[in-house]
Scaffold this active site. Structure first.
Site, PDB file in Angstrom:
ATOM      1  N   ILE A   1       0.883  -1.139   0.016  1.00 51.89           N
ATOM      2  CA  ILE A   1       0.117   0.116   0.112  1.00 51.89           C
ATOM      3  C   ILE A   1       0.727   1.293   0.015  1.00 51.89           C
ATOM      4  CG2 ILE A   1      -1.641   1.301   1.181  1.00 51.89           C
ATOM      5  CD1 ILE A   1      -2.533  -1.584   2.611  1.00 51.89           C
TER       6      ILE A   1
ATOM      7  N   GLY B   1       1.139 -20.603   6.466  1.00 48.84           N
ATOM      8  CA  GLY B   1       2.451 -19.768   6.104  1.00 48.84           C
ATOM      9  C   GLY B   1       1.767 -18.514   6.227  1.00 48.84           C
TER      10      GLY B   1
ATOM     11  N   ASP C   1       4.788  -5.398  16.143  1.00 51.18           N
ATOM     12  CA  ASP C   1       4.929  -4.809  14.730  1.00 51.18           C
ATOM     13  C   ASP C   1       4.069  -3.733  14.195  1.00 51.18           C
ATOM     14  OD1 ASP C   1       5.641  -5.954  11.655  1.00 51.18           O
ATOM     15  OD2 ASP C   1       3.619  -5.825  11.793  1.00 51.18           O
TER      16      ASP C   1
ATOM     17  N   LYS D   1       5.083   0.096  13.259  1.00 51.51           N
ATOM     18  CA  LYS D   1       4.788   0.846  12.245  1.00 51.51           C
ATOM     19  C   LYS D   1       3.853   2.082  12.494  1.00 51.51           C
ATOM     20  CE  LYS D   1       4.175  -3.736   9.537  1.00 51.51           C
ATOM     21  NZ  LYS D   1       3.299  -4.844   9.190  1.00 51.51           N
TER      22      LYS D   1
ATOM     23  N   GLY E   1       3.445  -9.994   1.976  1.00 54.00           N
ATOM     24  CA  GLY E   1       3.764 -10.879   0.779  1.00 54.00           C
ATOM     25  C   GLY E   1       4.688 -10.306   0.005  1.00 54.00           C
TER      26      GLY E   1
HETATM   27  N1  HSE Z   1       4.318  -9.596   9.844  1.00 50.20           N
HETATM   28  C1  HSE Z   1       3.966  -8.519   8.887  1.00 50.20           C
HETATM   29  C2  HSE Z   1       2.597  -8.501   8.958  1.00 50.20           C
HETATM   30  C3  HSE Z   1       4.632  -8.559   7.586  1.00 50.20           C
HETATM   31  O1  HSE Z   1       1.687  -9.586   9.223  1.00 50.20           O
HETATM   32  O2  HSE Z   1       1.753  -7.712   8.543  1.00 50.20           O
HETATM   33  C4  HSE Z   1       4.628  -7.199   7.123  1.00 50.20           C
HETATM   34  O3  HSE Z   1       5.133  -6.265   7.904  1.00 50.20           O
END
Ligand code: HSE
Length: 438
Positions: A135, A186, A200, A204, A309
């Site tokens: 994005i 996965g 995470d 961000k 991805g």
């Molecule tokens: N681990 C991250 C997610 C991948 O699941 O969004 C991309 O930052």
């Protein structure tokens, strides 16, 4: 003939492979893609089988070989982790090379050190792939929305947790079962902590926050809750009340009525949050991400798409490479960098005391099903100035009741004090869940 642009890759995992695939298959893409020349690739294990064919002559197990190679003009860091990624980025900058990175953990913690070094060297460090996968959100915040006074950035910015929550919502299955299946398919890492504990997403939102509001925030001080203790029952109750539950990251101006040029207080958090089903973020499911930016005069604008991805993330990485390739010659002649693209900090931002953050809340309580219990709970809320929007008794078993309360917007401090008082009521057996609510 057009000049070749030497690219060095640090890492050939999911994202690195995606980048190679785009470069190898340049037909039909922007002419600049044809000028990119992959000259060196650092991998951890030279002997490992790969999903992409690569000449052994390009490979090295020493990432410094990539950075130091005179033919490498742009270093692409897609190895992840804090070190040695940080050092390699700084080394590239010191060598006068621009860097493209997808590494949100490094940028969230060392972004300022890296930005200062890049500015001194007159090079760029571009990070479109670090947030939201494919994005476009970093460049829009740096450039396309530059005229706005931003009030709020909120979003679903972790694909793994969104996939898990989407399946919990659709199928009513508990968290541990969905996590296990997501790992087998996965969609979740073998060690899922960084995703499911909200770390995470916190990386961000700290990056988005700096770009939206112009100043650094303390990454480690962001109140962060993940989804690992979320119960399918709360998702079900939320659904019955007209909401879905998402892991939402929010950064908002705290003092909305004052325009402060030099400093700004921000309410920032990551937490499972109830979202009304007719809200634009409620339709964002599976591994998709979405970021809602609210500003003046734009109003609301939402960025939506695949948040992770190989292909989507590589799309963002290669776009950054093209940006640098496109401007580098001009910038080199001028001896200075484009301030919008370089996105230097221009003011100080502070996190407000989390107790002052104002939001609606969802609370689930277990209480004895006796006359007056709802009145006692209401009194505790009322004493702390917490206004109840709805209160519903869901289930009665063995003399116990499940009571779900949705509040109007109140400060976290008021809410905490009310919950302490409620917990001390003899009729209340415990507070089973406390989530945010949009
Ligand atoms: N681990 C991250 C997610 C991948 O699941 O969004 C991309 O930052």
């Amino acid at each position: 003939m057009n000049k070749r642009i030497g690219i060095g890759l640090l890492g050939l995992g999911t994202v690195g492979t995606g980048v190679m695939n785009i470069m190898r298959n340049a037909a039909g893409r922007h002419p600049l893609v044809h000028q990119l020349d992959l000259v060196r690739v650092a991998v951890r294990d030279l002997k490992r089988e790969r999903n992409v064919e690569v000449s052994p002559l390009l490979l090295t197990s020493n990432p410094q070989d990539v950075v130091d190679d005179p033919a490498v003009e742009i270093v692409v860091e897609v190895m992840g982790g804090i070190e040695p990624a940080r050092q390699l980025i700084l080394r590239s900058i010191a060598a006068g090379k621009s860097v493209v990175t997808a590494n949100k953990a490094v940028i969230a913690r060392h972004g300022e050190e890296i930005a200062i070094a890049a500015s001194k060297s007159g090079v760029y460090v571009l990070i479109e792939a670090a947030v939201g996968g494919g994005i476009p959100i970093i460049e829009p915040l740096k450039q396309s929305l530059g005229a706005n006074r931003i009030d709020r950035v909120s979003g679903i910015i972790n694909g793994t947790t969104n996939y898990i929550l989407s399946r919990m919502t659709k199928e009513g299955v508990p968290y541990p079962k969905v996590l296990k299946e997501a790992q087998q398919l996965g969609f979740a890492e073998a060690d899922p902590a960084s995703d499911v504990e909200g770390l995470d997403a916190a990386d961000k939102i700290s990056i988005l926050s700096r770009l939206a509001f112009g100043g650094l925030i303390d990454r480690e001080a962001i109140p962060t809750r993940g989804i690992s203790d979320l119960k399918a029952l709360d998702i079900d109750y939320a659904k019955q009340l007209g909401y879905c539950v998402k892991l939402l990251a929010v950064s908002e101006r705290f003092d909305k009525d004052t325009i402060l040029e030099k400093s700004l207080s921000l309410g920032v958090r990551v937490q499972p949050t109830l979202i009304p089903i007719d809200h634009p973020l409620a339709g964002v499911n599976d591994v998709n991400n979405a970021i809602l930016v609210e500003g003046d005069p734009i109003g609301e604008v939402m960025f939506y798409g695949p948040g992770a991805g190989s292909g989507p993330t590589a799309s963002a990485v290669v776009a950054d490479i093209l940006n640098i390739a496109g401007i580098s010659q001009v910038a080199a002649r001028r001896g200075s960098v484009d301030p919008l693209l370089a996105a230097a900090s221009w003011r100080k931002c502070h996190l407000v005391d989390p107790k002052k953050i104002v939001q609606r809340n969802y609370v689930r309580l277990r209480a004895v099903d006796t006359p007056g219990v709802i009145g006692s709970i209401g009194t505790c809320f009322g004493k702390e100035g917490v206004s109840i929007q709805s209160i519903v008794q869901f289930d009665v078993s063995e003399g116990n009741a499940e009571i779900v309360v949705i509040t109007h917007a109140v400060s976290h401090g008021q809410m905490t004090d009310a919950l302490i008082a409620i917990q001390a009521l003899p009729e209340v057996k415990g507070i089973s869940a406390h989530l945010g609510c949009l």
